[in-house]
Design an enzyme around this catalytic site. Sequence first.
Site, PDB file in Angstrom:
ATOM      1  N   HIS A   1      30.483  19.834 -59.549  1.00  0.00           N
ATOM      2  CA  HIS A   1      30.974  18.480 -59.786  1.00  0.00           C
ATOM      3  C   HIS A   1      32.394  18.537 -60.299  1.00  0.00           C
ATOM      4  O   HIS A   1      32.738  19.365 -61.129  1.00  0.00           O
ATOM      5  CB  HIS A   1      30.091  17.751 -60.799  1.00  0.00           C
ATOM      6  CG  HIS A   1      30.174  16.266 -60.642  1.00  0.00           C
ATOM      7  ND1 HIS A   1      29.365  15.559 -59.785  1.00  0.00           N
ATOM      8  CD2 HIS A   1      31.006  15.349 -61.201  1.00  0.00           C
ATOM      9  CE1 HIS A   1      29.671  14.283 -59.834  1.00  0.00           C
ATOM     10  NE2 HIS A   1      30.670  14.121 -60.678  1.00  0.00           N
TER      11      HIS A   1
ATOM     12  N   ARG B   1      32.858   1.268 -65.560  1.00  0.00           N
ATOM     13  CA  ARG B   1      34.011   1.968 -66.141  1.00  0.00           C
ATOM     14  C   ARG B   1      35.186   1.985 -65.174  1.00  0.00           C
ATOM     15  O   ARG B   1      36.344   1.909 -65.584  1.00  0.00           O
ATOM     16  CB  ARG B   1      33.618   3.414 -66.512  1.00  0.00           C
ATOM     17  CG  ARG B   1      32.683   3.468 -67.727  1.00  0.00           C
ATOM     18  CD  ARG B   1      32.061   4.851 -67.884  1.00  0.00           C
ATOM     19  NE  ARG B   1      33.046   5.891 -67.991  1.00  0.00           N
ATOM     20  CZ  ARG B   1      32.992   7.062 -67.332  1.00  0.00           C
ATOM     21  NH1 ARG B   1      31.960   7.352 -66.552  1.00  0.00           N
ATOM     22  NH2 ARG B   1      33.937   7.949 -67.472  1.00  0.00           N
TER      23      ARG B   1
ATOM     24  N   ASP C   1      23.770   5.983 -64.804  1.00  0.00           N
ATOM     25  CA  ASP C   1      25.140   6.394 -64.488  1.00  0.00           C
ATOM     26  C   ASP C   1      25.713   5.525 -63.376  1.00  0.00           C
ATOM     27  O   ASP C   1      26.896   5.197 -63.393  1.00  0.00           O
ATOM     28  CB  ASP C   1      25.216   7.873 -64.104  1.00  0.00           C
ATOM     29  CG  ASP C   1      26.659   8.262 -63.809  1.00  0.00           C
ATOM     30  OD1 ASP C   1      27.517   8.012 -64.690  1.00  0.00           O
ATOM     31  OD2 ASP C   1      26.950   8.741 -62.711  1.00  0.00           O
TER      32      ASP C   1
ATOM     33  N   LYS D   1      23.901  13.145 -64.092  1.00  0.00           N
ATOM     34  CA  LYS D   1      23.620  13.277 -62.646  1.00  0.00           C
ATOM     35  C   LYS D   1      23.136  14.682 -62.324  1.00  0.00           C
ATOM     36  O   LYS D   1      22.230  14.883 -61.523  1.00  0.00           O
ATOM     37  CB  LYS D   1      24.897  13.021 -61.823  1.00  0.00           C
ATOM     38  CG  LYS D   1      25.321  11.587 -61.747  1.00  0.00           C
ATOM     39  CD  LYS D   1      26.400  11.397 -60.702  1.00  0.00           C
ATOM     40  CE  LYS D   1      27.786  11.761 -61.175  1.00  0.00           C
ATOM     41  NZ  LYS D   1      28.505  10.727 -61.886  1.00  0.00           N
TER      42      LYS D   1
ATOM     43  N   SER E   1      28.354  11.152 -67.952  1.00  0.00           N
ATOM     44  CA  SER E   1      28.244  10.691 -66.559  1.00  0.00           C
ATOM     45  C   SER E   1      27.949  11.884 -65.640  1.00  0.00           C
ATOM     46  O   SER E   1      27.008  11.863 -64.836  1.00  0.00           O
ATOM     47  CB  SER E   1      29.564  10.011 -66.168  1.00  0.00           C
ATOM     48  OG  SER E   1      29.657   9.861 -64.785  1.00  0.00           O
TER      49      SER E   1
HETATM   50  N1  URA Z   1      33.030  12.106 -62.336  1.00  0.00           N
HETATM   51  C1  URA Z   1      31.907  11.475 -62.747  1.00  0.00           C
HETATM   52  O1  URA Z   1      30.858  11.611 -62.119  1.00  0.00           O
HETATM   53  N2  URA Z   1      31.960  10.732 -63.837  1.00  0.00           N
HETATM   54  C2  URA Z   1      33.076  10.565 -64.565  1.00  0.00           C
HETATM   55  O2  URA Z   1      33.044   9.875 -65.554  1.00  0.00           O
HETATM   56  C3  URA Z   1      34.261  11.221 -64.133  1.00  0.00           C
HETATM   57  C4  URA Z   1      34.204  11.993 -63.001  1.00  0.00           C
END
Ligand code: URA
Length: 434
Positions: free
Chosen positions: A82, A168, A161, A187, A183
Amino acid sequence: MRAVDIIAKTRDKIPLTDAELKFFVDGYTRGDIPDYQAAAWCMAVVLNGLTDTEATALTLHMAHSGDTLDLHQIAPFVVDKHSTGGVGDKTTLVVAPLVAATGLPVGKMSGRGLGFSGGTIDKLESFDGFRVSLTTAEFLQMLKEHKIVVSGQSADLAPADGKFYALRDVTATVESLPLIAASIMSKKIASGADAIVLDVKVGKGAFMHTVADAEALAETMVAIGEGVGRRVAAIISDMNQPLGYAVGNALEVKEAIDTLHGGGPADFRDHCLTVAGKMVELGGKAETLDAAKAMLAQLLDDGTAWAKFKEWIIAQGGSEAQLDDPSLLPSAPIIETVAAPRGGYIAGIDAAEVGKTGVAMGGGREKKGDPIDYGVGIVLHAKVGDAVAAGEPLLTLHAHSAESFEMAKTRLLAAVSWSDEPVAAPPHTIKIIG
Ligand code: URA
């Protein structure tokens, strides 16, 4: 318990209890707490932060807001990656099929664009028919049959999320270490991978502007992941200038396709090899990062990674015709090149300004749920350190109108800084943790 009291506590820097965080996350996910209260709380977190204990509790409540997958019925070891968000960051499009091509299953939940940063899900939706909203059963089936799956947030997986992320994006509450950590890690925990590589960006076009902040974010996420028994590593890399040359949804898909054919920009290819290499190393398929990178370079060059990419896109409903002929991907009516206004060495390309210009051209969202234009964007012709002569191509703009083209041209010419003296190309990978 009342949401307003929880907002006031965070505003006044009084740590929340586990029960209060659960109340807030569950209430917002169910729709009992409205957007305006969730936005006020997120802003209080941006301004005041959270303690490590609060950040961990927030992450776990967000992760458990829907199903949490146990993938071991499907595969003994699944890897994931990620990015913390950047400009021109199409890394997943290359890394996911590249790693899956080694036989290591990749199961991943990705996001949409966030602020000035693009999102993998928006990029993938450049393909007609590509399905990002998968049920848990479909996610598992893809992983079992194809060893690769990338889905967006769904009603089933980390729905909290999904809601916080969209909120956000349009309330200037992205730039917060605990909110980013929660966040991302919610996930990752919900989607069940055994090993996770975090691609942490630092610089003007990242949400963390200093290496110290990027390290703190990386360490928080690594600690949260290890706390729930996952193998986690983080790669901190430069995001002062965009990654690769292309910025914009379909334009980035095309650049990823070039890379999967063994070409593509050198910085982007090397970044993909580093991220994928770390995933392969954590997954036990190579002894060292260098050995992993050498093996993966071969899979990019011999067409194996491209074949896996095609299999994946088609299996998730994407158009085979667009894969075979990327010129059928969405495109813009105006495609014009902007010449360098002077000669010299490129000293900087402000990645945040490039990202914000891409959003203003229609490639990202100004308000929650806004439609986006997949065809628009920017292709750079030079990167920091390159020598450019006056009048040579500097950028190509893909715009939906003459007005948008002029706006982008003015902003982007101002985003490039020049030097008369040679400038060294900045190092891309800054640090690897774990
Ligand atoms: N990627 C994400 O999944 N969440 C964030 O807050 C920033 C980048």
